[in-house]
Design a protein around this motif. Structure first.
Motif, mmCIF file in Angstrom:
data_model
loop_
_atom_site.group_PDB
_atom_site.id
_atom_site.type_symbol
_atom_site.label_atom_id
_atom_site.label_comp_id
_atom_site.label_asym_id
_atom_site.label_seq_id
_atom_site.Cartn_x
_atom_site.Cartn_y
_atom_site.Cartn_z
ATOM 1 N N PHE A 1 -6.086 2.658 2.146
ATOM 2 C CA PHE A 1 -7.098 3.684 1.864
ATOM 3 C C PHE A 1 -7.471 4.426 3.145
ATOM 4 O O PHE A 1 -7.602 3.833 4.217
ATOM 5 C CB PHE A 1 -8.346 3.049 1.263
ATOM 6 N N CYS A 2 -7.643 5.725 3.023
ATOM 7 C CA CYS A 2 -7.991 6.557 4.183
ATOM 8 C C CYS A 2 -9.383 6.190 4.695
ATOM 9 O O CYS A 2 -10.353 6.212 3.919
ATOM 10 C CB CYS A 2 -7.955 8.033 3.775
ATOM 11 N N THR B 1 -9.716 9.986 -4.936
ATOM 12 C CA THR B 1 -10.792 9.181 -5.519
ATOM 13 C C THR B 1 -12.166 9.725 -5.149
ATOM 14 O O THR B 1 -13.153 9.434 -5.826
ATOM 15 C CB THR B 1 -10.687 7.724 -5.043
ATOM 16 N N ASN B 2 -12.241 10.500 -4.091
ATOM 17 C CA ASN B 2 -13.485 11.149 -3.683
ATOM 18 C C ASN B 2 -13.649 12.418 -4.534
ATOM 19 O O ASN B 2 -12.795 13.305 -4.486
ATOM 20 C CB ASN B 2 -13.404 11.500 -2.199
ATOM 21 N N ASP C 1 -11.962 8.691 3.857
ATOM 22 C CA ASP C 1 -12.132 8.963 2.424
ATOM 23 C C ASP C 1 -11.530 10.311 2.020
ATOM 24 O O ASP C 1 -12.030 10.978 1.116
ATOM 25 C CB ASP C 1 -13.617 8.915 2.043
ATOM 26 N N CYS D 1 -4.363 5.865 -6.225
ATOM 27 C CA CYS D 1 -4.777 5.485 -4.862
ATOM 28 C C CYS D 1 -4.784 3.970 -4.688
ATOM 29 O O CYS D 1 -4.376 3.459 -3.632
ATOM 30 C CB CYS D 1 -6.151 6.072 -4.538
#
Length: 607
Positions: free
Chosen positions: A390-391, A398-399, A394, A380
């Motif tokens: 990055f979204c 990575t979440n 989220d 990511c």
């Protein structure tokens, strides 16, 4: 069941250039077409194979790849392919395979050549590169405005040659245009400075007007790239100013031509696949805006452009996964990296964040999670370096929520379907667009089938999904005129994403749920919905045409912004469109609104 001649003629009358043929000729031509049934993964032809004839997609989907196996186009109904090979000796210059079942129509080679001889306008149509096919960066089909550098550096004729040379050094350029009140007077190049100042022993304080080339050869923005190349070759020059009504609007140099021809998806994919760091990849992905401009300028359809751009993101993701494994070692258990959102649907444009997740094997041991946390962080972060930011929501691997074993993912989907809360509807909308990118694809196959079956069986969930989908409405006001945003930063603009393409994306997802269809791409979903009798032929035709116009308008808007030196966005000023364009865009929105209304009232589109 084979198509009848009558059905085939009706189809051909909706496809260019057959729609321009005389009825009697169409009557004779229809029985000549061979009908070929295809299923997913069926090969159609291979590179360098003798072509049987010209192919036309009646239903289904075909992927065309180049000599390196790189996908260059994905074709749906009413798209022809194979003409490049037929017009270049009869051997295939690409490979083609089916990616969705349907029917191909094959016009045998001899009959194709006969038709080309009989009908000059058909020959002209197939001799040039078709919109919707991709043949690299063609100077013959790209306008100068897509190649030129805008806002070229200028100076006055009264300035000294020394000050002009300092300008060139400051901007790292090899020429300056000489203007007066915006109108082009001449051009001064480094070759002029060498030959007419240094070699002639003249003073550096000589006025530019004394050594410049006055009234240089120019081209208009509407000229094509090959005009530039031919003019440079014929006159042995390396700089061509671009003017409009005598006013300087740009310049094209040999460097611009070289750079233009060097950018292709195949080379970009190859460069990313060989990169050793995200920083190296970022140098390649930085070219995506210019690639978008060139693809649009070359006449490529929106679904081809977005597919090619999405392929680059896929390659970057897979390369980052490979690099992560080189650093972290082999994964402790199988995993699958998936994309959702526009990348998942293969619909990325010039504005894309990242949306992804990880499905892990149920054999995951307690100590294994740390490996996949590091892998997700590496990939990511690398994607963010490459410009896939990055979204904001989220929705990334990575979440920890979106980095779970398969059994947890099964429970997610079961819960969303059983209890369709507003959050569940939103998450389901995103996750129904999942597409495997890298890893063990078997982790997804059964999950997708189970989820589609469960969703279709739960009418309450489907009803909630429909209600959620209808929150995005086309920008239509009273009397169905265009309704722009009323306030804020984008006042008087149309949101071509949330009020343009998203309503059609949502409809496509609903049809996929209703028909238990595995397709993720919006256009493929609409085609599959028609084939599965979820959507009527007339409804599918209307919605596809509307979607094509909306998506193409959005893409052309972004390309225009990039050409103007601005960052691309989704906000279009209606005033930038002609009356004709506004009228057709409004009609497209009306089609979408009509189909939304039909779905919202529980009416099928099978009439």
């Amino acid at each position: 069941m084979p198509l009848s001649d009558a059905a085939l003629i009706r189809f051909l009358t909706s496809v260019h250039p057959y729609d321009s043929l005389e009825p009697a000729l169409l009557q004779d031509l229809a029985p000549v077409f061979r009908q070929i049934s295809i299923v997913a993964d069926d090969p159609v032809y291979a590179l360098n194979e003798d072509l049987q004839g010209l192919y036309l997609v009646h239903s289904g989907e075909v992927e065309v790849t180049d000599e390196n196996g790189i996908p260059v186009s994905i074709l749906g109904p009413r798209n022809s392919f194979g003409e490049r090979g037929l017009t270049r000796g009869g051997r295939a210059v690409t490979s083609a395979r089916a990616t969705a079942g349907g029917i191909l129509l094959l016009l045998p080679k001899a009959d194709f050549y006969t038709l080309m001889q009989m009908e000059p306008h058909v020959a002209r149509f197939f001799d040039r590169r078709r919109p919707g096919s991709y043949d690299g960066n063609s100077l013959a089909t790209t306008r100068v405005e897509a190649i030129m550098a805008r806002d070229p550096v200028t100076c006055a004729g009264t300035q000294t040659c020394q000050s002009a040379a300092q300008l060139m050094r400051k901007h790292f350029i090899s020429s300056v245009c000489v203007t007066d009140a915006g109108c082009l007077q001449g051009i001064l190049t480094t070759r002029d400075l060498t030959g007419r100042i240094l070699a002639a022993g003249r003073s550096a304080s000589t006025p530019v007007s004394a050594v410049m080339t006055p009234d240089p050869l120019t081209l208009a923005p509407s000229a094509i790239g090959s005009d530039v190349l031919h003019m440079m070759m014929e006159h042995d020059i390396g700089h061509i100013p671009v003017t409009e009504d005598s006013r300087l609007v740009g310049i094209v140099t040999q460097t611009d031509l070289t750079r233009f021809q060097a950018v292709s998806t195949g080379e970009m994919v190859s460069a990313i696949a060989r990169a050793d760091t995200a920083v190296e990849m970022a140098k390649v992905t930085a070219e995506i805006p210019r690639l978008l401009v060139q693809l649009v300028a070359g006449g490529n359809r929106h679904e081809v452009v977005t597919r090619l751009i999405s392929d680059i993101a896929d390659t970057a993701s897979r390369r980052l996964l490979a690099l992560a494994e080189e650093i972290l070692g082999p994964p402790p258990v199988p995993y699958l990296w998936l994309a959702c959102g526009s990348q998942g649907r293969r619909e990325q444009t010039g504005v894309s964040d990242q949306d992804n997740c990880l499905i892990l094997s149920d054999d995951l041991a307690p100590g294994d999670e740390a490996y996949f946390e590091q892998l997700a962080d590496f990939v990511c972060s690398g994607l963010n370096t490459c410009g896939y930011v990055f979204c904001p929501g989220d929705m990334m691997a990575t979440n920890p929520r979106w980095r779970q074993p398969l059994q947890v993912w099964r429970s997610y989907f079961r819960g969303w379907i059983a209890k369709p809360s507003p959050e569940a509807q939103l998450l389901a909308s995103v996750m129904f667009d999942l597409r495997p990118i890298g890893g063990d694809t078997s982790l997804f196959a059964d999950l997708q089938q189970e989820t589609l079956a469960a969703a279709r069986a739960n009418t309450i969930f489907t009803a909630h999904m429909i209600a959620n989908a209808l929150k995005h409405t086309p920008p239509l006001g009273l009397l169905r005129g265009l309704a722009a945003i009323r306030s804020g930063e984008h006042r008087n603009m149309l949101d071509m994403k949330h009020n343009g393409v998203v309503p059609v994306v949502d409809l496509g997802r609903i049809y996929a749920l209703q028909g238990e269809l595995a397709e993720v791409n919006t256009r493929a979903r609409l085609d599959a919905a028609e084939a599965a009798a979820v959507l009527s032929p007339s409804g599918a035709r209307d919605l596809l045409d509307a979607y094509d116009l909306i998506a193409q308008t959005r893409l052309e808007h972004q390309a225009a912004q990039i050409r103007a030196g601005s960052a691309p966005d989704n906000y279009l000023a209606p005033s930038s469109l002609s009356d004709f364009e506004r009228s057709h865009l409004r009609d497209a929105f009306v089609v979408v609104k009509t189909l939304q209304s039909a779905v919202g009232h529980g009416k099928g589109m099978l009439s």
